[in-house]
Design a protein around this motif. Structure first.
Motif, short mmCIF file in Angstrom:
data_model
loop_
_atom_site.label_atom_id
_atom_site.label_comp_id
_atom_site.label_asym_id
_atom_site.label_seq_id
_atom_site.Cartn_x
_atom_site.Cartn_y
_atom_site.Cartn_z
N ASP A 45 4.21 24.51 28.81
CA ASP A 45 5.55 25.11 28.79
C ASP A 45 5.48 26.63 28.97
O ASP A 45 6.32 27.22 29.64
CB ASP A 45 6.28 24.80 27.49
N ASP A 58 7.03 28.01 21.84
CA ASP A 58 7.39 27.22 23.00
C ASP A 58 8.81 26.68 22.95
O ASP A 58 9.24 25.95 23.83
CB ASP A 58 6.41 26.06 23.15
N SER A 59 9.57 27.04 21.92
CA SER A 59 10.90 26.48 21.73
C SER A 59 11.84 26.85 22.88
O SER A 59 11.86 27.98 23.35
CB SER A 59 11.50 27.00 20.42
N SER A 60 12.64 25.90 23.27
CA SER A 60 13.67 26.16 24.28
C SER A 60 15.04 26.27 23.60
O SER A 60 16.07 26.27 24.26
CB SER A 60 13.68 25.05 25.33
N SER A 69 9.92 32.89 25.38
CA SER A 69 10.61 33.22 26.63
C SER A 69 12.00 33.80 26.37
O SER A 69 12.41 34.77 27.00
CB SER A 69 10.74 31.98 27.52
N TYR A 70 12.70 33.20 25.42
CA TYR A 70 14.02 33.71 25.07
C TYR A 70 13.93 35.12 24.50
O TYR A 70 14.71 36.01 24.87
CB TYR A 70 14.71 32.78 24.07
#
Length: 141
Positions: A8, A62-64, A70-71
């Motif tokens: 991810d 790795d949380s979406s 990334s956020y």
């Protein structure tokens, strides 16, 4: 979970970080302060972390869910050099990241401190070195 997180994130996580995840998947270490040779928005000679991020769940790197690395990079305009691995008491104004800018996604990342100016400052050659150099906050003059 580790392999899925690496896929991810698009990087190989350093073994020293994975070893910590296998013992405890994120949390607050005993020693929270990291001595520096440069001033930070936190202090003249150190910065403080409030925790090390794990993988999976709402708060994992790795949380979406809007709380992953990334956020955070997008939301706080951190340099896109790697993975946000620590929370700080400032709640986003500064952070600590695995820095893949020199080693590439398969290499052994350094650790960088990102202050309010968003300039990465290398503080350790590896995550293991970073952990070893954390000290009790009361021990810094």
């Amino acid at each position: 979970m580790i392999r899925r997180a690496e896929e991810d994130l698009g990087v190989r996580l350093p073994r020293s970080y994975v070893d910590v995840l296998l013992l405890r998947n994120g949390g607050t270490p005993r020693n929270l302060c990291y001595p520096t040779l440069f001033p930070t928005s936190w202090a003249d000679d150190h910065f403080e972390i409030s925790g090390i991020r794990g993988i999976g769940g709402t708060w994992g790197i790795d949380s979406s869910s809007g709380r992953g690395s990334s956020y955070l990079i997008s939301e706080w305009k951190y340099p896109d050099i790697g993975v946000v691995i620590c929370d700080t008491p400032s709640a986003g104004h500064d952070t600590v990241m695995l820095d893949y800018s020199e080693c590439g996604p398969e290499g052994e990342p350094a650790v960088a401190y990102i202050d309010e100016d968003r300039i990465p400052r290398r503080v350790a050659q590896s995550f293991g070195e970073f952990l070893a150099r954390l000290v009790p906050c009361g021990s810094i003059n």
